[in-house]
Structures are given as C-alpha cells and as structure tokens.
Scaffold this motif. Structure first.
Motif, PDB file in Angstrom:
ATOM      1  N   ARG A 177       0.841  -1.211   0.000  1.00 46.66           N
ATOM      2  CA  ARG A 177       0.000   0.000   0.000  1.00 46.66           C
ATOM      3  C   ARG A 177       0.869   1.252   0.000  1.00 46.66           C
ATOM      4  O   ARG A 177       0.564   2.231  -0.696  1.00 46.66           O
ATOM      5  N   ASP A 178       1.931   1.237   0.809  1.00 42.46           N
ATOM      6  CA  ASP A 178       2.845   2.391   0.829  1.00 42.46           C
ATOM      7  C   ASP A 178       3.400   2.648  -0.565  1.00 42.46           C
ATOM      8  O   ASP A 178       3.457   3.794  -1.030  1.00 42.46           O
ATOM      9  N   ALA A 179       3.820   1.572  -1.240  1.00 38.87           N
ATOM     10  CA  ALA A 179       4.405   1.706  -2.572  1.00 38.87           C
ATOM     11  C   ALA A 179       3.366   2.209  -3.578  1.00 38.87           C
ATOM     12  O   ALA A 179       3.662   3.041  -4.435  1.00 38.87           O
ATOM     13  N   ALA A 180       2.128   1.702  -3.475  1.00 41.02           N
ATOM     14  CA  ALA A 180       1.072   2.129  -4.396  1.00 41.02           C
ATOM     15  C   ALA A 180       0.771   3.608  -4.225  1.00 41.02           C
ATOM     16  O   ALA A 180       0.595   4.340  -5.208  1.00 41.02           O
ATOM     17  N   PHE A 181       0.726   4.068  -2.973  1.00 41.88           N
ATOM     18  CA  PHE A 181       0.419   5.482  -2.725  1.00 41.88           C
ATOM     19  C   PHE A 181       1.560   6.373  -3.205  1.00 41.88           C
ATOM     20  O   PHE A 181       1.330   7.427  -3.816  1.00 41.88           O
ATOM     21  N   GLU A 182       2.807   5.971  -2.937  1.00 44.44           N
ATOM     22  CA  GLU A 182       3.946   6.751  -3.404  1.00 44.44           C
ATOM     23  C   GLU A 182       4.001   6.791  -4.924  1.00 44.44           C
ATOM     24  O   GLU A 182       4.363   7.807  -5.530  1.00 44.44           O
ATOM     25  N   ASP A 183       3.650   5.681  -5.546  1.00 45.60           N
ATOM     26  CA  ASP A 183       3.589   5.614  -6.998  1.00 45.60           C
ATOM     27  C   ASP A 183       2.569   6.614  -7.532  1.00 45.60           C
ATOM     28  O   ASP A 183       2.846   7.383  -8.465  1.00 45.60           O
ATOM     29  N   ALA A 184       1.375   6.608  -6.928  1.00 46.29           N
ATOM     30  CA  ALA A 184       0.318   7.522  -7.359  1.00 46.29           C
ATOM     31  C   ALA A 184       0.746   8.975  -7.173  1.00 46.29           C
ATOM     32  O   ALA A 184       0.519   9.817  -8.045  1.00 46.29           O
ATOM     33  N   ARG A 185       1.363   9.291  -6.047  1.00 49.60           N
ATOM     34  CA  ARG A 185       1.778  10.673  -5.779  1.00 49.60           C
ATOM     35  C   ARG A 185       2.850  11.133  -6.781  1.00 49.60           C
ATOM     36  O   ARG A 185       2.806  12.259  -7.270  1.00 49.60           O
ATOM     37  N   ALA A 186       3.799  10.243  -7.079  1.00 52.29           N
ATOM     38  CA  ALA A 186       4.851  10.604  -8.035  1.00 52.29           C
ATOM     39  C   ALA A 186       4.251  10.923  -9.400  1.00 52.29           C
ATOM     40  O   ALA A 186       4.660  11.882 -10.070  1.00 52.29           O
ATOM     41  N   ARG A 187       3.278  10.121  -9.846  1.00 52.12           N
ATOM     42  CA  ARG A 187       2.634  10.379 -11.127  1.00 52.12           C
ATOM     43  C   ARG A 187       1.849  11.686 -11.097  1.00 52.12           C
ATOM     44  O   ARG A 187       1.845  12.452 -12.057  1.00 52.12           O
ATOM     45  N   ALA A 188       1.162  11.895  -9.969  1.00 53.08           N
ATOM     46  CA  ALA A 188       0.364  13.117  -9.855  1.00 53.08           C
ATOM     47  C   ALA A 188       1.258  14.355  -9.910  1.00 53.08           C
ATOM     48  O   ALA A 188       0.929  15.350 -10.570  1.00 53.08           O
ATOM     49  N   GLU A 189       2.393  14.316  -9.210  1.00 50.04           N
ATOM     50  CA  GLU A 189       3.315  15.448  -9.219  1.00 50.04           C
ATOM     51  C   GLU A 189       3.851  15.710 -10.630  1.00 50.04           C
ATOM     52  O   GLU A 189       3.964  16.853 -11.072  1.00 50.04           O
ATOM     53  N   GLN A 190       4.175  14.627 -11.334  1.00 50.84           N
ATOM     54  CA  GLN A 190       4.703  14.774 -12.689  1.00 50.84           C
ATOM     55  C   GLN A 190       3.669  15.426 -13.609  1.00 50.84           C
ATOM     56  O   GLN A 190       3.980  16.363 -14.351  1.00 50.84           O
ATOM     57  N   TYR A 191       2.442  14.943 -13.566  1.00 48.87           N
ATOM     58  CA  TYR A 191       1.428  15.455 -14.477  1.00 48.87           C
ATOM     59  C   TYR A 191       0.912  16.821 -14.046  1.00 48.87           C
ATOM     60  O   TYR A 191       0.497  17.614 -14.901  1.00 48.87           O
ATOM     61  N   ALA A 192       0.925  17.104 -12.764  1.00 48.32           N
ATOM     62  CA  ALA A 192       0.577  18.451 -12.321  1.00 48.32           C
ATOM     63  C   ALA A 192       1.580  19.449 -12.878  1.00 48.32           C
ATOM     64  O   ALA A 192       1.222  20.540 -13.338  1.00 48.32           O
ATOM     65  N   GLY A 193       2.868  19.081 -12.834  1.00 48.28           N
ATOM     66  CA  GLY A 193       3.895  19.954 -13.396  1.00 48.28           C
ATOM     67  C   GLY A 193       3.705  20.166 -14.886  1.00 48.28           C
ATOM     68  O   GLY A 193       3.863  21.279 -15.398  1.00 48.28           O
ATOM     69  N   LEU A 194       3.363  19.095 -15.602  1.00 48.32           N
ATOM     70  CA  LEU A 194       3.127  19.222 -17.040  1.00 48.32           C
ATOM     71  C   LEU A 194       1.924  20.105 -17.337  1.00 48.32           C
ATOM     72  O   LEU A 194       1.864  20.759 -18.389  1.00 48.32           O
ATOM     73  N   ALA A 195       0.965  20.139 -16.410  1.00 52.74           N
ATOM     74  CA  ALA A 195      -0.214  20.979 -16.580  1.00 52.74           C
ATOM     75  C   ALA A 195       0.034  22.407 -16.104  1.00 52.74           C
ATOM     76  O   ALA A 195      -0.851  23.257 -16.193  1.00 52.74           O
ATOM     77  N   GLY A 196       1.242  22.659 -15.566  1.00 50.05           N
ATOM     78  CA  GLY A 196       1.572  23.997 -15.097  1.00 50.05           C
ATOM     79  C   GLY A 196       0.991  24.325 -13.746  1.00 50.05           C
ATOM     80  O   GLY A 196       0.791  25.495 -13.413  1.00 50.05           O
ATOM     81  N   ASP A 197       0.712  23.299 -12.939  1.00 50.65           N
ATOM     82  CA  ASP A 197       0.132  23.508 -11.610  1.00 50.65           C
ATOM     83  C   ASP A 197       0.986  22.829 -10.553  1.00 50.65           C
ATOM     84  O   ASP A 197       1.957  22.127 -10.860  1.00 50.65           O
ATOM     85  N   GLU A 198       0.599  23.048  -9.300  1.00 50.35           N
ATOM     86  CA  GLU A 198       1.218  22.371  -8.162  1.00 50.35           C
ATOM     87  C   GLU A 198       0.203  21.421  -7.539  1.00 50.35           C
ATOM     88  O   GLU A 198      -1.002  21.666  -7.572  1.00 50.35           O
ATOM     89  N   LEU A 199       0.709  20.360  -6.949  1.00 52.62           N
ATOM     90  CA  LEU A 199      -0.167  19.373  -6.325  1.00 52.62           C
ATOM     91  C   LEU A 199      -0.686  19.896  -4.998  1.00 52.62           C
ATOM     92  O   LEU A 199       0.073  20.422  -4.178  1.00 52.62           O
ATOM     93  N   GLY A 200      -1.988  19.744  -4.792  1.00 52.93           N
ATOM     94  CA  GLY A 200      -2.603  20.184  -3.545  1.00 52.93           C
ATOM     95  C   GLY A 200      -2.941  19.019  -2.634  1.00 52.93           C
ATOM     96  O   GLY A 200      -2.289  17.975  -2.663  1.00 52.93           O
ATOM     97  N   ARG A 201      -3.996  19.200  -1.856  1.00 53.24           N
ATOM     98  CA  ARG A 201      -4.364  18.190  -0.875  1.00 53.24           C
ATOM     99  C   ARG A 201      -5.009  16.986  -1.548  1.00 53.24           C
ATOM    100  O   ARG A 201      -5.492  17.056  -2.684  1.00 53.24           O
ATOM    101  N   VAL A 202      -5.050  15.860  -0.818  1.00 51.08           N
ATOM    102  CA  VAL A 202      -5.731  14.660  -1.298  1.00 51.08           C
ATOM    103  C   VAL A 202      -7.230  14.837  -1.113  1.00 51.08           C
ATOM    104  O   VAL A 202      -7.705  15.165  -0.023  1.00 51.08           O
ATOM    105  N   VAL A 203      -7.974  14.625  -2.170  1.00 49.61           N
ATOM    106  CA  VAL A 203      -9.428  14.731  -2.116  1.00 49.61           C
ATOM    107  C   VAL A 203     -10.048  13.393  -1.725  1.00 49.61           C
ATOM    108  O   VAL A 203     -10.966  13.317  -0.908  1.00 49.61           O
ATOM    109  N   SER A 204      -9.538  12.295  -2.312  1.00 50.36           N
ATOM    110  CA  SER A 204     -10.074  10.975  -1.980  1.00 50.36           C
ATOM    111  C   SER A 204      -9.039   9.904  -2.289  1.00 50.36           C
ATOM    112  O   SER A 204      -8.177  10.087  -3.142  1.00 50.36           O
TER     113      SER A 204
END
Length: 247
Positions: A177-204
């Motif tokens: 579970r730790d690895a899955a969550f870290e994986d998801a966060r890393a992808r989110a950070e990468q794509y947020a950067g590509l979208a020109g935004d910063e990652l915010g809080r977890v919604v769900s």
C-alpha cells in the motif's frame, strides 16, 4: 468564462523486491495496452482543478509455512483388515510427524475412506482403506526432515503434495500500500507539473482490486526430491486510486 479541459493517460507500476527492500521500475502506456491499470486524468476548468491517478505496489515475499498433504493407504482382502491396518499405519505416521517436530495442533485428518477394489466389476478383489493428514510445517528449513520421516513410515505412506504460504501478510500488504500510494503521488506530481500547476491536498483515496497472495503448489512427486523443496516467492499487489487538488 472559457473552460479548458486537458486529459492525460497513465499506467504506472512500482515493483518491490524481497521484503525489506524496494527495487522500482516504471512503465508508461496508453489505452488498450493491456496493462490493466486505470487512467490518470487531469482536468482543469474555471470551477475545479483535480488530478486522478492510479498507482500500484507489488511485493514479493518468501513463504515461511509449508502445508504437507500426506497419508497412508492399504489394500487387504477384507474390509476389516484394510481398515485396521490403515489405522495402525496412520498412528505410525502421526508418531513420525510428531517426532520430526510437528506440533499436535498442526496435524489435521483430511481423509478417511474405505471401499471395495474391483478386478472385474462386480467381483470384489479386495478393499482399500486410506487416511489422510495435513501437516503444517512452520519451520520451512525442516521440510526435508519432515518428508523423510513420512517416507520412513513404509510402503503404506503417501505424499500427495505440498503448498507454501506467508503466515502473516499484514506487513507485506502495508508495504505494498505504501508503494502504491507513493507511486500515485509521483505520477500526480509529474502530471501536475506538465499541466503547469502544483499538487494540492488529497481529495479521496480508494483501494481497488489487487492480487491477493496465493499458495505455491508442488506435486507429491516433486516433494520427494529434496532439491525441489523450495518455498519460492509469493507476490502481493495493491492498486490505489487517488484524487488530488491542483493549485
């Protein structure tokens, strides 16, 4: 106001090595790749900015328990003789297993049968009696010793197969579970950067169907060969879907 939607698709895999250490490898693929992962979708508009990602964590663990399916079988000319001799052989088998270090609570009778044997039906040629036992071997290093003890019971002894399992999967699941969550966060950070935004809080956060551990099976013939008495590895995977705000 003008709405500007973006959509980005991601399938990500983080592979964990032996428990206690992590080796990672990333794979990115699009729809129809056969990866089995859900999309990571970035949607930006005037009212709401969110990113949804799916991450996976896989763990390989070494099983620490062996289940030995064994027993005895005899054939005699009468039903009474077959049953009596099978019971005697079963008592001898139980004694051998206890002597090999198996606790009494880890022995369970899983078969008890008696029936006719036919040469030319309906002519009865004799009777077969069998009694099966499942032995839980909690020290996998002693597997050879236990199997040798069964074989020493005599010609009535039977080895019907072994399986291996991890006795406590809680630590392995937590690490996955730790690895899955870290994986998801890393992808989110990468794509947020590509979208020109910063990652915010977890919604769900939602855990999706992963792969539960399953016993590793070996046949009785393999169990008779010491070189094949190996627990191998078991894989546990967890998939998590996480929605983040973008800011």
């Amino acid at each position: 106001m003008i709405k500007i939607p973006h959509t980005v698709v991601l399938a990500a895999l983080v592979t964990m090595g032996m428990f206690g250490g992590i080796a990672s490898a990333d794979a990115v693929s699009g729809p129809g790749s056969g990866s089995g992962f859900g999309p990571a979708r970035v949607t930006v508009n005037d009212n709401q900015s969110e990113i949804t990602v799916v991450g996976e964590g896989n763990l390989s663990s070494i099983p620490d328990v062996m289940r030995l399916n064994t027993g005895v079988e005899v054939r005699r000319t009468t039903a009474g003789a077959a049953f009596a001799d099978a019971r005697k052989a079963a008592a001898k088998l139980t004694e051998a297993l206890l002597g090999a270090g198996i606790a009494a609570k880890d022995l369970q009778t899983n078969e008890l049968s008696l029936g006719p044997v036919y040469d030319n039906y309906p002519v009865v040629a004799g009777y077969r009696a069998a009694q099966g036992v499942e032995a839980v071997v909690r020290d996998v290093d002693s597997a050879d010793k236990v199997i040798d003890a069964v074989a020493a019971v005599g010609e009535e002894a039977r080895l019907n197969g072994v399986s291996f399992e991890v006795s406590d999967t809680r630590k392995a699941l937590k690490a996955a579970r730790d690895a899955a969550f870290e994986d998801a966060r890393a992808r989110a950070e990468q794509y947020a950067g590509l979208a020109g935004d910063e990652l915010g809080r977890v919604v769900s956060i939602s855990e999706e169907g992963g792969t539960p551990p399953s016993p590793v099976m070996f046949s009785g013939a393999m169990a008779a060969d010491k070189a094949s008495i190996s627990p191998g590895q078991q894989n546990i995977s967890v998939r998590v879907r996480v929605v983040y705000e973008l800011r």
